[in-house]
Design a protein around this motif. Structure first.
Motif, PDB file in Angstrom:
ATOM      1  N   ARG A 161       0.824  -1.206   0.000  1.00  0.00           N
ATOM      2  CA  ARG A 161       0.000   0.000   0.000  1.00  0.00           C
ATOM      3  C   ARG A 161       0.862   1.263   0.000  1.00  0.00           C
ATOM      4  O   ARG A 161       0.517   2.269  -0.616  1.00  0.00           O
ATOM      5  N   LEU A 270      -9.212  -8.098  -5.515  1.00  0.00           N
ATOM      6  CA  LEU A 270      -8.205  -8.082  -4.455  1.00  0.00           C
ATOM      7  C   LEU A 270      -8.885  -8.459  -3.155  1.00  0.00           C
ATOM      8  O   LEU A 270      -9.904  -7.872  -2.784  1.00  0.00           O
ATOM      9  N   PRO A 287      -8.494  -1.955  -4.528  1.00  0.00           N
ATOM     10  CA  PRO A 287      -7.041  -1.745  -4.582  1.00  0.00           C
ATOM     11  C   PRO A 287      -6.690  -0.276  -4.711  1.00  0.00           C
ATOM     12  O   PRO A 287      -7.433   0.513  -5.295  1.00  0.00           O
ATOM     13  N   THR A 292      -2.845  -0.901  -9.571  1.00  0.00           N
ATOM     14  CA  THR A 292      -3.531  -1.350 -10.781  1.00  0.00           C
ATOM     15  C   THR A 292      -3.201  -0.524 -12.018  1.00  0.00           C
ATOM     16  O   THR A 292      -3.751  -0.786 -13.087  1.00  0.00           O
TER      17      THR A 292
END
Length: 332
Positions: A161, A270, A287, A292
């Motif tokens: 992340r 996800l 996501p 992506t």
């Protein structure tokens, strides 16, 4: 059958006999989360192939699984992701004409401050976690395409992340930081997982590419599985406060197993733990945009293909594919 009024995210697949006749390959299945993925899939009556670099540890893992699942159907093959030249032999040793899912789980974390490379000259963490799986996927793709509704499960990391990929320094040659290198390798896996979904759709192939992460998973919150590993009572008690934020590796395996078994989960999704993405039951997530991004993913795919001299699934020209915003709309 989903009960009326029950959300998919709240369902736990009934594992009893649901994977009978299915064959799944799990990389890194001799330790940690990969072990529990193999154990839980074995409990669902699948044939589970443990892909491990250390064959002795694979034997211990199979012994441990059989203490939990006495009638488990297990095999092992040697998978050394750091040595791409070994992977054709790995796939040949599978000796299967169908493969219902591959779980791309194995990985390494840097153990010291110095940058290391594999025999091909690629930085070891990136080479093992990302390039090794990319190459393995290329060798497996003919079998996967020949298997109706086969699944590729890419195991990323919660740390992705906050990671950002540097396409000008994929090998961390100019600025090596061990933790960041690991995080980038997991982000690279995630980007390729979503790019594979785009390419499967572009070809009209009914396989699925699903991205999963286990959240925060600690050894000290994980039940023992002798003779493979043990956790003492003292270790468990000391770790209990952390259980408010994270969970054990057996729980971290659950989103991965869910992605393998649940037919309601579709390509391009996800999945991870429900509570802050760190612990709890599996659920579908939206996501982050950088996971992506089609342009980044396409450039990474091209670079990975050059580094491995392999291309798992060339993209046909002039075919529209799912965009980043569409992945966001299909998220939680």
């Amino acid at each position: 059958m989903q009960a009326p009024g029950t959300k998919l995210d709240d369902m736990t697949p009934n594992s009893d006999h649901q994977a009978a006749g299915k064959t799944y390959l799990v990389t890194g299945a001799s330790a940690g989360i990969g072990y529990f993925v193999a154990e839980q899939l074995a409990a669902a009556n699948a044939t589970v192939v443990l892909g491990c670099r250390d064959t002795a540890k694979a034997d211990l893992a199979m012994r441990a699984i059989r203490t939990q699942v006495p009638d488990a159907r297990l095999r092992s093959v040697r998978v050394d992701l750091a040595d791409p030249s070994s992977l054709p032999a790995t796939v040949e040793s599978l000796d299967v004409d169908h493969l219902d899912a591959v779980v791309l789980n194995a990985g390494v974390m840097p153990t010291g401050p110095d940058r290391r490379v594999n025999a091909a000259g690629n930085e070891l963490t990136f080479a093992t976690n990302h390039l090794g799986h990319f190459a393995l996927l290329a060798h497996l793709m003919p079998i996967l395409i020949a298997t109706p509704n086969a699944r590729v499960i890419t195991v990323g990391s919660f740390t992705a992340r906050s990671a950002r990929l540097d396409l000008t320094d994929l090998q961390s040659e100019h600025d090596y930081q061990p933790k960041r290198t690991y995080e980038r390798s997991k982000l690279a896996q995630i980007l390729i997982g979503f790019e594979l979904d785009r390419r499967l759709r572009a070809h009209g192939i009914d396989n699925a590419s699903i991205v999963v992460h286990p959240g925060g998973a600690l050894d000290s919150l994980t039940p023992s599985r002798p003779p493979l590993f043990s956790r003492t009572t003292t270790q468990h008690l000391l770790a209990l406060p952390a259980g408010a934020l994270v969970h054990g590796k057996h729980a971290g395996a659950e989103p991965i197993v869910r992605a393998v078994l649940d037919n309601e989960i579709t390509s391009g999704e996800l999945w991870g733990p429900r509570i802050f993405g760190l612990r709890g039951k599996p659920h579908r997530e939206a996501p982050h945009l950088h996971m992506t991004d089609p342009a980044t993913a396409a450039e990474l795919w091209t670079a990975s293909s050059k580094l491995t001299e392999l291309d798992p699934l060339p993209l046909p020209p002039n075919i529209p594919v799912r965009t980043t915003s569409e992945y966001q709309r299909h998220g939680a």
